[in-house]
Design an enzyme around this catalytic site. Structure first.
Site, short mmCIF file in Angstrom:
data_model
loop_
_atom_site.label_atom_id
_atom_site.label_comp_id
_atom_site.label_asym_id
_atom_site.label_seq_id
_atom_site.Cartn_x
_atom_site.Cartn_y
_atom_site.Cartn_z
N ASP A 68 2.65 -7.41 -7.52
CA ASP A 68 2.30 -8.66 -7.84
C ASP A 68 1.26 -8.75 -8.91
O ASP A 68 0.41 -7.75 -8.81
CB ASP A 68 2.00 -9.57 -6.54
CG ASP A 68 1.40 -9.03 -5.69
OD1 ASP A 68 0.50 -8.18 -5.85
OD2 ASP A 68 1.31 -9.69 -4.32
N ASN A 150 0.14 -15.87 6.57
CA ASN A 150 1.20 -16.91 6.63
C ASN A 150 2.51 -15.97 6.43
O ASN A 150 3.70 -16.59 6.30
CB ASN A 150 1.27 -17.73 5.51
CG ASN A 150 1.21 -17.40 4.21
OD1 ASN A 150 1.49 -16.06 3.96
ND2 ASN A 150 1.26 -18.17 3.11
N HIS A 152 3.30 -13.77 4.09
CA HIS A 152 3.67 -13.52 2.83
C HIS A 152 3.94 -11.86 2.61
O HIS A 152 2.90 -11.10 3.22
CB HIS A 152 3.28 -14.24 1.71
CG HIS A 152 1.58 -13.57 1.28
ND1 HIS A 152 0.61 -14.66 1.20
CD2 HIS A 152 1.03 -12.35 0.97
CE1 HIS A 152 -0.41 -14.00 0.75
NE2 HIS A 152 -0.22 -12.82 0.92
N GLU A 157 5.75 -16.46 -0.92
CA GLU A 157 5.29 -17.26 0.12
C GLU A 157 6.19 -17.77 1.09
O GLU A 157 7.64 -17.66 0.54
CB GLU A 157 4.62 -18.24 -0.55
CG GLU A 157 3.33 -18.01 -1.47
CD GLU A 157 1.98 -17.76 -0.58
OE1 GLU A 157 2.14 -17.25 0.45
OE2 GLU A 157 1.07 -17.70 -1.11
C1 GLP Z 1 -2.54 -10.61 -1.13
C2 GLP Z 1 -1.71 -9.74 -2.11
C3 GLP Z 1 -0.46 -9.11 -1.28
C4 GLP Z 1 -1.28 -8.69 0.03
C5 GLP Z 1 -1.67 -9.63 1.03
C6 GLP Z 1 -2.68 -9.27 2.01
O1 GLP Z 1 -2.75 -11.96 -1.48
N1 GLP Z 1 -1.06 -10.39 -3.13
O2 GLP Z 1 0.13 -8.02 -1.78
O3 GLP Z 1 -0.41 -7.93 0.90
O4 GLP Z 1 -2.05 -10.72 0.02
O5 GLP Z 1 -3.98 -9.03 1.59
P1 GLP Z 1 -5.12 -8.35 2.33
O6 GLP Z 1 -4.62 -7.08 2.58
O7 GLP Z 1 -6.17 -8.74 1.41
O8 GLP Z 1 -5.28 -9.15 3.44
#
Ligand code: GLP
Length: 254
Positions: A68, A150, A152, A157
């Site tokens: 992403d 959440n 994702h 989402e």
């Molecule tokens: C982010 C990224 C995701 C990631 C997730 C968890 O927003 N776009 O690809 O896996 O959210 O993030 P974190 O590891 O900082 O909790």
């Protein structure tokens, strides 16, 4: 069936994930990897770099597709996932730049070929181009995922169809809040992003999901005990035959 592995802490999780990545590369030097961003995989990338400096040529033939990127910021922006990947991995291993792929949320790549296009159309074309670029390699071989609180995966989402392909997403308020600390003071995360779709992720031959810290415990509990449900995107993984979840004790609640 999801296979669960509980590691003592974040450091062990990082080492285990890095080991799985490097083993996979050893088995198949031209592997196509799906790569996550965020806080969770930082330790994995650091361990990979430690174990595999440029001189060892681990990544010479590896192909990577990031999951992403934010819409509306340039690749050079300090909080872009382009900048993140350069800093945590690309600058430190021998990946060929032409073998690395990250969606272009600035639309620049498409607009340089078609300057007359409205931005919205340029971004749609970027999504199609990204999906085609993956398809040129068949599909992803091994995809690492983080997990949003959440549920994702990538930036898919809640409510995203499980057969979705690379698309533009409006980020949940909780996602923007969670990612705000990565943005320079005075700026906030964009409202939209480009993400590889859940369908694209599910076509990966193998998937490894990483989760660490107490904040991920409710999401991990839901993934462990729940059924497939589009309101919880990670539950799509139940439909896949080769998923491993690496979690630390804080996230596992044990
Ligand atoms: C982010 C990224 C995701 C990631 C997730 C968890 O927003 N776009 O690809 O896996 O959210 O993030 P974190 O590891 O900082 O909790």
């Amino acid at each position: 069936m999801i296979e669960w592995t509980v590691l003592d802490d974040e450091t062990e999780l990082a080492e285990a994930a890095a080991g799985l990545m490097l083993d996979a590369i050893r088995r198949r030097p031209d592997i196509v990897l799906g790569l996550p961003t965020g806080r969770t995989p930082l330790g994995m990338y650091a361990a990979v770099v430690r174990h595999c400096g440029v001189e060892q040529h681990c990544f010479r033939d590896v192909v990577t597709f990031n999951l992403d990127e934010y819409v509306g910021i340039d690749p050079e922006h300090p909080a872009s996932y382009h900048t993140y990947m350069q800093r945590v991995l690309f600058d430190s291993v021998d990946l060929q730049p032409e073998n690395t792929h990250i969606p272009d949320g600035s639309g620049r790549r498409v607009l340089s070929r078609n300057p007359e296009l409205p931005m919205s159309e340029a971004l749609l074309r970027e999504c199609e181009d990204y999906e085609r670029a993956i398809a040129r390699h068949g599909s992803l071989d091994l995809t690492f995922l983080g997990l949003g609180t959440n549920g994702h995966i990538g930036f898919n989402e809640p409510g995203t169809p499980f057969d979705s392909r690379t698309h533009i997403v409006t980020l949940a308020v909780s996602t923007r809040e969670a990612n705000a600390p990565h943005f320079p003071p005075g700026s906030t995360p964009p409202e939209q992003a480009i993400t590889v779709g859940i369908g694209t992720i599910l076509e990966s031959s193998e998937i490894i999901l990483l989760a660490s810290g107490e904040g991920k415990r409710p999401a991990i509990e839901r993934l462990r005990t729940g059924e497939q449900d589009p309101s919880f995107p990670a539950s799509a993984l139940h439909a896949h035959g080769r998923v491993r979840c690496l979690v630390d004790r804080a996230a596992a609640g044990r």
